[in-house]
Design a protein around this motif. Sequence first.
Motif, PDB file in Angstrom:
ATOM      1  N   ARG A   1       0.830  -1.204   0.000  1.00 34.38           N
ATOM      2  CA  ARG A   1       0.000   0.000   0.000  1.00 34.38           C
ATOM      3  C   ARG A   1       0.868   1.260   0.000  1.00 34.38           C
ATOM      4  NH1 ARG A   1      -5.387  -0.110   0.567  1.00 34.38           N
ATOM      5  NH2 ARG A   1      -6.341  -2.070   1.132  1.00 34.38           N
ATOM      6  N   VAL A   2       1.958   1.240   0.726  1.00 32.54           N
ATOM      7  CA  VAL A   2       2.864   2.384   0.749  1.00 32.54           C
ATOM      8  C   VAL A   2       3.431   2.608  -0.641  1.00 32.54           C
ATOM      9  CG1 VAL A   2       5.054   3.258   1.636  1.00 32.54           C
ATOM     10  CG2 VAL A   2       3.425   2.177   3.198  1.00 32.54           C
ATOM     11  N   PHE A   3       3.810   1.508  -1.324  1.00 31.90           N
ATOM     12  CA  PHE A   3       4.378   1.601  -2.665  1.00 31.90           C
ATOM     13  C   PHE A   3       3.357   2.166  -3.652  1.00 31.90           C
ATOM     14  CE2 PHE A   3       4.906  -0.354  -6.878  1.00 31.90           C
ATOM     15  CZ  PHE A   3       6.122   0.214  -7.225  1.00 31.90           C
ATOM     16  N   LEU A   4       2.102   1.704  -3.566  1.00 26.76           N
ATOM     17  CA  LEU A   4       1.082   2.115  -4.522  1.00 26.76           C
ATOM     18  C   LEU A   4       0.433   3.448  -4.180  1.00 26.76           C
ATOM     19  CD1 LEU A   4      -0.688  -1.307  -5.112  1.00 26.76           C
ATOM     20  CD2 LEU A   4       0.908  -0.136  -6.636  1.00 26.76           C
ATOM     21  N   SER A   5       0.522   3.874  -2.943  1.00 29.87           N
ATOM     22  CA  SER A   5      -0.131   5.100  -2.505  1.00 29.87           C
ATOM     23  C   SER A   5       0.397   6.308  -3.278  1.00 29.87           C
ATOM     24  CB  SER A   5       0.114   5.313  -1.012  1.00 29.87           C
ATOM     25  OG  SER A   5      -0.453   6.523  -0.598  1.00 29.87           O
ATOM     26  N   GLY A   6      -0.538   7.115  -3.754  1.00 30.37           N
ATOM     27  CA  GLY A   6      -0.156   8.350  -4.416  1.00 30.37           C
ATOM     28  C   GLY A   6       0.258   8.199  -5.861  1.00 30.37           C
ATOM     29  N   LYS A   7       0.167   7.008  -6.443  1.00 29.41           N
ATOM     30  CA  LYS A   7       0.564   6.816  -7.833  1.00 29.41           C
ATOM     31  C   LYS A   7      -0.402   7.494  -8.801  1.00 29.41           C
ATOM     32  CE  LYS A   7       4.090   4.016  -7.275  1.00 29.41           C
ATOM     33  NZ  LYS A   7       5.410   4.270  -7.705  1.00 29.41           N
ATOM     34  N   ARG A   8      -1.683   7.509  -8.491  1.00 32.83           N
ATOM     35  CA  ARG A   8      -2.683   8.103  -9.364  1.00 32.83           C
ATOM     36  C   ARG A   8      -2.722   9.601  -9.110  1.00 32.83           C
ATOM     37  NH1 ARG A   8      -6.277   4.431  -9.512  1.00 32.83           N
ATOM     38  NH2 ARG A   8      -5.631   3.873 -11.582  1.00 32.83           N
ATOM     39  N   GLU A   9      -2.573  10.371 -10.163  1.00 33.23           N
ATOM     40  CA  GLU A   9      -2.542  11.823 -10.032  1.00 33.23           C
ATOM     41  C   GLU A   9      -3.908  12.468 -10.189  1.00 33.23           C
ATOM     42  OE1 GLU A   9       0.459  13.773 -12.412  1.00 33.23           O
ATOM     43  OE2 GLU A   9       1.571  11.896 -12.501  1.00 33.23           O
ATOM     44  N   HIS A  10      -4.816  11.798 -10.909  1.00 32.74           N
ATOM     45  CA  HIS A  10      -6.099  12.404 -11.246  1.00 32.74           C
ATOM     46  C   HIS A  10      -7.248  11.465 -10.886  1.00 32.74           C
ATOM     47  CE1 HIS A  10      -3.812  15.353 -13.526  1.00 32.74           C
ATOM     48  NE2 HIS A  10      -3.206  14.359 -14.135  1.00 32.74           N
ATOM     49  N   GLU A  11      -8.350  12.064 -10.482  1.00 33.12           N
ATOM     50  CA  GLU A  11      -9.536  11.287 -10.156  1.00 33.12           C
ATOM     51  C   GLU A  11     -10.124  10.674 -11.427  1.00 33.12           C
ATOM     52  OE1 GLU A  11     -13.909  11.936  -8.110  1.00 33.12           O
ATOM     53  OE2 GLU A  11     -12.434  13.557  -8.036  1.00 33.12           O
ATOM     54  N   ARG A  12     -10.469   9.393 -11.343  1.00 33.75           N
ATOM     55  CA  ARG A  12     -11.056   8.689 -12.479  1.00 33.75           C
ATOM     56  C   ARG A  12     -12.579   8.798 -12.435  1.00 33.75           C
ATOM     57  NH1 ARG A  12      -7.930   2.994 -12.183  1.00 33.75           N
ATOM     58  NH2 ARG A  12     -10.069   2.320 -12.417  1.00 33.75           N
ATOM     59  N   HIS A  13     -13.182   8.841 -13.637  1.00 32.29           N
ATOM     60  CA  HIS A  13     -14.633   8.954 -13.756  1.00 32.29           C
ATOM     61  C   HIS A  13     -15.121   7.909 -14.758  1.00 32.29           C
ATOM     62  CE1 HIS A  13     -14.718  12.732 -11.521  1.00 32.29           C
ATOM     63  NE2 HIS A  13     -13.598  13.013 -12.170  1.00 32.29           N
ATOM     64  N   GLU A  14     -16.170   7.200 -14.380  1.00 31.70           N
ATOM     65  CA  GLU A  14     -16.733   6.186 -15.260  1.00 31.70           C
ATOM     66  C   GLU A  14     -17.361   6.856 -16.479  1.00 31.70           C
ATOM     67  OE1 GLU A  14     -20.255   2.922 -14.977  1.00 31.70           O
ATOM     68  OE2 GLU A  14     -19.005   3.198 -13.184  1.00 31.70           O
ATOM     69  N   VAL A  15     -17.033   6.325 -17.651  1.00 35.19           N
ATOM     70  CA  VAL A  15     -17.578   6.824 -18.914  1.00 35.19           C
ATOM     71  C   VAL A  15     -17.875   5.634 -19.822  1.00 35.19           C
ATOM     72  CG1 VAL A  15     -16.386   9.067 -18.840  1.00 35.19           C
ATOM     73  CG2 VAL A  15     -15.292   7.123 -19.938  1.00 35.19           C
ATOM     74  N   SER A  16     -18.500   5.903 -20.927  1.00 35.22           N
ATOM     75  CA  SER A  16     -18.765   4.878 -21.932  1.00 35.22           C
ATOM     76  C   SER A  16     -18.610   5.531 -23.293  1.00 35.22           C
ATOM     77  CB  SER A  16     -20.171   4.307 -21.746  1.00 35.22           C
ATOM     78  OG  SER A  16     -20.423   3.320 -22.721  1.00 35.22           O
ATOM     79  N   MET A  17     -17.449   5.281 -23.929  1.00 34.97           N
ATOM     80  CA  MET A  17     -17.156   5.909 -25.219  1.00 34.97           C
ATOM     81  C   MET A  17     -16.471   4.908 -26.135  1.00 34.97           C
ATOM     82  SD  MET A  17     -15.446   9.514 -24.104  1.00 34.97           S
ATOM     83  CE  MET A  17     -16.269  10.703 -23.079  1.00 34.97           C
TER      84      MET A  17
END
Length: 139
Positions: A12-28
Motif C-alpha cells: 500500500r505504501v508503494f502504490l499510494s499516491g501513484k494516481r494523479e487524477h480522479e477517475r470517472h466512469e464513462v462509456s465511449m
Amino acid sequence: MSQGVPATDPLRVFLSGKREHERHEVSMSVELGGLQQQFAAHLVDLSLGGALIALSHVRLEAMCVEGEDVFQLVAGELAEGFDLQFLDAGVVVEAYPVRLCIPSGDEDAVYLGCRFTDELSANLRQRLGVADLLERPAE
C-alpha cells in the motif's frame, strides 16, 4: 476524514499516491492506433491524465499471428505509445500503456490502462463532452 496508509503494509505504501487524477466512469467508443494495426475498443473510465480501455479478447486473439498471445500483440503494437481516437468527438490524443490485465469474471475483456502524453486541455474536455466531469481542481 483521511487516514494515512499504514506503514506496516509495504504494498500500500508503494502504490499510494501513484494516481494523479480522479477517475470517472464513462462509456465511449475509441480506436487505438498501433504500429501496424488499429484496435477497436471501449473507454471504461477517464481522468485528466489517462484512461482505462476495454479491448475484446476474442478480437485480439483473431489478430494474433501463430504462436503469439494477446499480451504479446498489444505490447508489440502499443508499448511505445499510440494514438487514442475518440470516435464520436473526432478527438485524438497521444497515450502510452501503463498496465494490461484480464479481470477475473470477464473472459472477453482485456483492460489497458494508459496515461496521456499531455493532460486533457479544457478545449478537449469540452469537445469530448466531459468538461463538467473533469474539472481541473482549484489550486
